[in-house]
Design an enzyme around this catalytic site. Structure first.
Site, short mmCIF file in Angstrom:
data_model
loop_
_atom_site.label_atom_id
_atom_site.label_comp_id
_atom_site.label_asym_id
_atom_site.label_seq_id
_atom_site.Cartn_x
_atom_site.Cartn_y
_atom_site.Cartn_z
CG ASP A 66 -1.84 -1.15 1.30
OD1 ASP A 66 -2.16 -1.69 0.23
OD2 ASP A 66 -2.24 -1.52 2.42
N1 URA Z 1 -1.23 -6.08 3.67
C1 URA Z 1 -1.73 -4.84 3.75
O1 URA Z 1 -2.78 -4.62 4.33
N2 URA Z 1 -1.04 -3.85 3.18
C2 URA Z 1 0.14 -4.02 2.54
O2 URA Z 1 0.74 -3.06 2.04
C3 URA Z 1 0.65 -5.33 2.48
C4 URA Z 1 -0.06 -6.35 3.05
#
Ligand code: URA
Length: 239
Positions: free
Chosen positions: A103
């Site tokens: 993310d």
């Molecule tokens: N899980 C998440 O919620 N976000 C990420 O960036 C990676 C795994």
């Protein structure tokens, strides 16, 4: 392989641009200018210089980036800078792709390659490659939270409860957990389903590769390194 082809497949531009680089005397091998674009060069162990910068010939390329917060894992980022802007343009021109995504606000270890089979292998849920995350929680963690995560939580779109492979508290609001599923927001959704909330997420490990260790020791946010054959072996520690 012809020198102009070597440069082209290593990401130095079109055939014409690569030919020009050579003809302008910008390419050296063993300290010597090679100005014949058609010169036949052996690629095994080849180190060449372009405009004074040394490059090692790589048939396929494998990289690890310490992703900072505020970068999108996209070639066409919409609201933030893209992770590809942190890599040399020659590698982007080789069309390296990230292995899964993090993310925009997640920091940590992100792998890239132009080897489609490698990306597919690591992304496949069947391969069960664990990823280790450290989450800063909105509320204090508890034994119940850990138990729920290890037992498996229900996520929309997942037919079966999704368990963490490992989960432990490193501090009252710091949780370390590993998962082998590579789904959208999976860690944030799992922790929400278990009754808490992620304030900040960091990926510290991928398979047997961990930030701060081995080839990734000293890697700072925003920096990247090549992964060599021995490093790639560590990705599948059980193999
Ligand atoms: N899980 C998440 O919620 N976000 C990420 O960036 C990676 C795994």
């Amino acid at each position: 392989m012809k020198l102009e082809r070597i440069l082209q497949n290593q990401g130095f531009g079109s055939r014409r641009q690569c030919r020009q680089l050579v003809e302008l005397g910008e390419v050296r091998i063993g300290g010597e200018i090679i100005d014949n674009p058609g010169a036949e060069i052996a690629t095994a162990g080849l180190v060449f210089e372009v405009e004074g910068e040394a490059w090692t010939y790589r048939d396929k390329t494998y990289l690890a980036l310490y992703k900072p917060s505020g970068y999108e894992c996209s070639h066409e980022p919409k609201h933030h800078r893209g992770v590809y802007s942190l890599l040399p343009h020659q590698l982007v021109a080789r069309n390296v792709q990230s292995v899964g995504r993090l993310d925009v606000d997640t920091t940590g270890l992100l792998l890239f390659s132009d080897d489609g089979a490698f990306i597919h292998n690591l992304s496949s849920p069947k391969k069960h490659v664990p990823k280790i995350y450290r989450a800063e929680l909105a509320e204090d963690g508890s034994d119940i939270l850990i138990k729920r995560l290890l037992a498996g939580v229900d996520l929309i779109d997942e037919p079966l409860p999704v368990p963490a492979l490992t989960a432990r508290l490193l501090g009252p609001r710091t949780l370390e957990m590993s998962v082998d599923l590579g789904k959208y927001h999976v860690v944030k959704r799992m922790i929400a389903a278990a009754g808490n909330h992620v304030e900040q997420l960091h990926r510290s490990g991928f398979g047997g590769l961990n930030l701060g260790e081995g080839c990734l020791a000293g890697l700072a946010e925003g920096e990247w390194v090549y992964l060599e054959a021995a490093d790639l072996q560590q990705l599948h520690p059980a193999a």
